[in-house]
Design an enzyme around this catalytic site. Structure first.
Site, PDB file in Angstrom:
ATOM      1  N   CYS A   6      86.878  42.524 101.158  1.00 10.33           N
ATOM      2  CA  CYS A   6      87.441  41.764 100.023  1.00 10.33           C
ATOM      3  C   CYS A   6      87.458  40.311 100.487  1.00 10.33           C
ATOM      4  O   CYS A   6      88.491  39.780 100.872  1.00 10.33           O
ATOM      5  CB  CYS A   6      88.863  42.242  99.721  1.00 10.33           C
ATOM      6  SG  CYS A   6      88.975  43.977  99.300  1.00 10.33           S
ATOM      7  N   PRO A  48      88.197  33.920  98.982  1.00 11.37           N
ATOM      8  CA  PRO A  48      87.206  32.835  99.062  1.00 11.37           C
ATOM      9  C   PRO A  48      86.597  32.624 100.440  1.00 11.37           C
ATOM     10  O   PRO A  48      85.875  31.639 100.634  1.00 11.37           O
ATOM     11  CB  PRO A  48      88.017  31.606  98.640  1.00 11.37           C
ATOM     12  CG  PRO A  48      89.408  31.906  99.094  1.00 11.37           C
ATOM     13  CD  PRO A  48      89.580  33.392  98.934  1.00 11.37           C
ATOM     14  N   GLY A  49      86.868  33.493 101.395  1.00 13.98           N
ATOM     15  CA  GLY A  49      86.122  33.435 102.650  1.00 13.98           C
ATOM     16  C   GLY A  49      86.827  32.748 103.797  1.00 13.98           C
ATOM     17  O   GLY A  49      86.212  32.503 104.834  1.00 13.98           O
ATOM     18  N   GLY A  50      88.123  32.464 103.652  1.00 14.90           N
ATOM     19  CA  GLY A  50      88.873  31.849 104.757  1.00 14.90           C
ATOM     20  C   GLY A  50      88.781  32.718 106.006  1.00 14.90           C
ATOM     21  O   GLY A  50      88.519  32.220 107.114  1.00 14.90           O
ATOM     22  N   LYS A  51      88.971  34.023 105.830  1.00 12.74           N
ATOM     23  CA  LYS A  51      88.965  34.902 107.002  1.00 12.74           C
ATOM     24  C   LYS A  51      87.532  35.191 107.448  1.00 12.74           C
ATOM     25  O   LYS A  51      87.289  35.428 108.626  1.00 12.74           O
ATOM     26  CB  LYS A  51      89.742  36.180 106.712  1.00 12.74           C
ATOM     27  CG  LYS A  51      91.214  35.904 106.398  1.00 12.74           C
ATOM     28  CD  LYS A  51      92.068  37.141 106.342  1.00 12.74           C
ATOM     29  CE  LYS A  51      93.485  36.810 105.891  1.00 12.74           C
ATOM     30  NZ  LYS A  51      93.600  36.466 104.455  1.00 12.74           N
ATOM     31  N   ASP A 106      82.639  41.049  97.840  1.00 12.66           N
ATOM     32  CA  ASP A 106      83.731  40.785  96.903  1.00 12.66           C
ATOM     33  C   ASP A 106      83.279  41.203  95.512  1.00 12.66           C
ATOM     34  O   ASP A 106      82.107  41.074  95.163  1.00 12.66           O
ATOM     35  CB  ASP A 106      84.162  39.315  96.895  1.00 12.66           C
ATOM     36  CG  ASP A 106      85.594  39.154  96.389  1.00 12.66           C
ATOM     37  OD1 ASP A 106      86.523  39.040  97.212  1.00 12.66           O
ATOM     38  OD2 ASP A 106      85.788  39.172  95.146  1.00 12.66           O
ATOM     39  N   ASP A 124      81.741  46.365  94.635  1.00  9.57           N
ATOM     40  CA  ASP A 124      83.067  46.984  94.573  1.00  9.57           C
ATOM     41  C   ASP A 124      83.312  47.757  95.872  1.00  9.57           C
ATOM     42  O   ASP A 124      82.630  48.755  96.133  1.00  9.57           O
ATOM     43  CB  ASP A 124      83.104  47.926  93.353  1.00  9.57           C
ATOM     44  CG  ASP A 124      84.471  48.541  93.155  1.00  9.57           C
ATOM     45  OD1 ASP A 124      85.318  48.444  94.067  1.00  9.57           O
ATOM     46  OD2 ASP A 124      84.694  49.136  92.080  1.00  9.57           O
ATOM     47  N   CYS A 178      98.982  40.082 101.320  1.00  8.31           N
ATOM     48  CA  CYS A 178      99.938  38.964 101.339  1.00  8.31           C
ATOM     49  C   CYS A 178     101.082  39.351 100.397  1.00  8.31           C
ATOM     50  O   CYS A 178     101.453  38.594  99.513  1.00  8.31           O
ATOM     51  CB  CYS A 178      99.280  37.645 100.955  1.00  8.31           C
ATOM     52  SG  CYS A 178      98.364  37.695  99.412  1.00  8.31           S
TER      53      CYS A 178
HETATM   54  C1  LIG Z   1      93.474  38.552  99.054  1.00 12.04           C
HETATM   55  S1  LIG Z   1      91.957  38.115  98.378  1.00 12.04           S
HETATM   56  C2  LIG Z   1      90.955  37.999  99.809  1.00 12.04           C
HETATM   57  C3  LIG Z   1      91.131  36.713 100.567  1.00 12.04           C
HETATM   58  C4  LIG Z   1      90.046  36.489 101.616  1.00 12.04           C
HETATM   59  N1  LIG Z   1      89.924  37.602 102.523  1.00 12.04           N
HETATM   60  C5  LIG Z   1      90.267  35.227 102.435  1.00 12.04           C
HETATM   61  O1  LIG Z   1      90.843  35.295 103.514  1.00 12.04           O
HETATM   62  O2  LIG Z   1      89.852  34.159 101.969  1.00 12.04           O
HETATM   63  C6  LIG Z   1      91.436  39.625  97.680  1.00 12.04           C
HETATM   64  C7  LIG Z   1      90.005  39.605  97.165  1.00 12.04           C
HETATM   65  O3  LIG Z   1      89.665  40.962  96.833  1.00 12.04           O
HETATM   66  C8  LIG Z   1      88.738  40.926  95.806  1.00 12.04           C
HETATM   67  N2  LIG Z   1      88.668  42.289  95.235  1.00 12.04           N
HETATM   68  C9  LIG Z   1      89.531  42.889  94.393  1.00 12.04           C
HETATM   69  N3  LIG Z   1      89.157  44.159  94.145  1.00 12.04           N
HETATM   70  C10 LIG Z   1      88.019  44.352  94.871  1.00 12.04           C
HETATM   71  C11 LIG Z   1      87.138  45.455  95.047  1.00 12.04           C
HETATM   72  N4  LIG Z   1      87.357  46.621  94.405  1.00 12.04           N
HETATM   73  N5  LIG Z   1      86.084  45.301  95.860  1.00 12.04           N
HETATM   74  C12 LIG Z   1      85.854  44.123  96.495  1.00 12.04           C
HETATM   75  N6  LIG Z   1      86.634  43.059  96.352  1.00 12.04           N
HETATM   76  C13 LIG Z   1      87.722  43.163  95.577  1.00 12.04           C
HETATM   77  C14 LIG Z   1      89.242  39.832  94.884  1.00 12.04           C
HETATM   78  O4  LIG Z   1      88.205  39.339  94.065  1.00 12.04           O
HETATM   79  C15 LIG Z   1      89.755  38.803  95.899  1.00 12.04           C
HETATM   80  O5  LIG Z   1      88.777  37.831  96.139  1.00 12.04           O
END
Ligand SMILES: C[S@@+](CC[C@H](N)C(=O)[O-])C[C@H]1O[C@@H](n2cnc3c(N)ncnc32)[C@H](O)[C@@H]1O
Length: 442
Positions: free
Chosen positions: A260, A263-266, A283, A309, A382
């Site tokens: 998931c 926006p790619g911070g991790k 994502d 997904d 979070c």
């Molecule tokens: C908490 S954010 C991730 C933050 C990211 N890891 C970072 O550190 O920048 C959760 C992400 O999960 C994605 N998401 C939600 N359901 C999903 C799924 N079934 N499969 C893949 N990504 C999913 C959302 O679009 C969102 O970008």
């Protein structure tokens, strides 16, 4: 003419703030509403519009209660903008450094910009009364703790029940403006050297007490004024989020699934921790995946980016591989990051949590078989809600007898179930939950 255009310039950020808050009340995120504020003349106006929009959302429930207590009858639905305008006036009077006379006159002026000059007398009268009586009015409404902490009842209760010993600290921290925190790429610079460069650039900061990659700025600055931001030497990332890289514990050459990613911070953090990693970043939101691409480009790093997904890896190329490390930074209530995203308290509903938990469980179940022998899956949210955190991990372990939790060092925060919970403000971080899973030895 000159005076009119000056008033207009002063009023426009306020008009934008009212529109942004109305957009949030209609279910839009504040970030996306703010993204549509380019019409403002200069950076200072844009910053003011953002500060006012964030502030009203942060204090929405308390401002709403104060304003409502001063109205003889509520506004009609078509005049909801005037209610928000009064909250904007109240926010400026109670929570900003804007001089009261300017707060009053610009708010009254904004009623004209809303096309409702007939309301200017009412706006003026209500705000003047608030100025005179806010202490006694505040004492009345603050008897309800959820109003005092500007949270919806369900969220106030959930936090109070989950963290009885620290709930007041947590709730108070959620009302504070969070600091800007940087992560330094330690492969390219020591934290002390970068701190010295910041000081030379006139930006004051301090090292985070526990997270050795983190620098906490004393005051926010635009990212492009940070030395070498454009080359990815530093990234904006809360100190609590920086633990993901530590806990994932990557080694050179490993294959990593960031399930998931946007926006790619991790994703960038992981790639900067060890050489030759083969990272697949998935994502579900193709638009947000573009931000992962931008982040990686800034850091000069590469990964395979997939719009997909994570709950359905079947019949995909990425789902056919095994990974040494899997990061599931799951979609969640985001209640741990309400300092940075104050609109969460307006957007989230108690009824959302079950659906989020089902999505988290589906992603965990689908990613688990993709873990290579000896690998580690890190589950992150979070969230402050135990159901999404310790409860989710316990339920996963009950469904998967072949899995066990790895004990993570609680460098920050405290143990909660099989993982570690960070609470907002307490260790100079936002709220996060971390749990690491691995296959049981046969
Ligand atoms: C908490 S954010 C991730 C933050 C990211 N890891 C970072 O550190 O920048 C959760 C992400 O999960 C994605 N998401 C939600 N359901 C999903 C799924 N079934 N499969 C893949 N990504 C999913 C959302 O679009 C969102 O970008």
């Amino acid at each position: 003419m000159h005076t009119a255009s000056r008033v207009c310039r002063l009023a426009d950020p306020r008009l934008s703030a009212v529109r942004n808050v109305l957009a949030v009340l209609d279910g839009r995120s504040l970030d996306s509403a703010l993204g549509d504020t380019p019409a403002l003349a200069d950076d200072r106006d844009r910053a003011l519009a953002a500060e006012l929009s964030f502030g009203i959302c942060r204090w929405y429930r308390r401002l709403d209660a104060l304003v409502s207590s001063l109205l003889r009858k509520p506004f009609k639905k078509k005049d909801r903008d005037l209610h928000v305008l009064l909250m904007l006036g109240a926010y400026q009077l109670l929570y900003s450094r804007i001089p009261p006379h300017a707060a009053l006159s610009t708010t009254v002026e904004t009623s004209r910009h809303l096309g409702k000059p007939w309301a200017s007398k009412l706006v003026n009268g209500v705000l003047r009364r608030l100025q005179r009586e806010h202490e006694s009015l505040g004492a009345g409404i603050d008897k309800v703790a959820a109003v005092r902490f500007a949270q919806p009842d369900w969220l106030y209760q959930a936090i109070d029940t989950a963290w009885p010993g620290s709930s007041e600290d947590v709730l108070a921290a959620l009302q504070a403006r969070p600091p800007l925190v940087l992560r330094v790429d330690l492969k390219r610079s020591s934290r002390d050297d970068y701190l010295a460069r910041l000081t030379m650039a006139g930006i004051s900061a301090r090292p985070h007490a526990t997270v050795e990659t983190a620098l906490v700025l004393d005051a926010p600055v635009g990212v492009h004024s940070l030395p070498d931001f454009d080359t990815g030497l530093v990234s904006v990332q809360d100190a609590g989020a920086q633990l993901a890289g530590d806990y994932l514990d990557v080694s050179p050459g490993q294959r990593v699934l960031d399930a998931c990613a946007a926006p790619g911070g991790k994703t960038l953090d992981i790639l900067q921790r060890a050489p030759d990693l083969q990272v697949t970043a998935v994502d579900i939101d193709a638009g947000r995946l573009q931000r992962v691409a931008e982040n990686l480009e800034r850091g000069g790093c590469e990964a395979e980016l997939v719009s997909g997904d994570a709950a359905h890896p079947q019949d995909t190329a990425w789902g056919g591989r095994r990974y040494d490390r899997i990061l599931v930074d799951a979609p969640c209530s985001a209640t741990g990051v309400m300092r940075r995203h104050p609109d969460i308290r307006l957007l989230r509903r108690a009824g959302d949590i079950d659906g989020l938990m089902r999505r988290q469980a589906a992603i965990l179940d689908a990613c688990w078989p993709l873990l290579a022998a000896g690998g580690r899956l890190l589950y992150v949210t979070c969230s402050l809600l135990k159901a999404e955190n310790a409860g989710q991990v316990d339920a996963f372990l009950a469904r998967h007898p072949d899995a066990e939790a790895v004990e993570l060092p609680a460098r920050l925060g405290s143990r909660s179930g099989k993982g570690v919970q960070l609470l907002p403000g307490i260790d100079d971080t936002d709220g996060f939950y971390y749990a690491a899973l691995q296959a049981r030895a046969a």
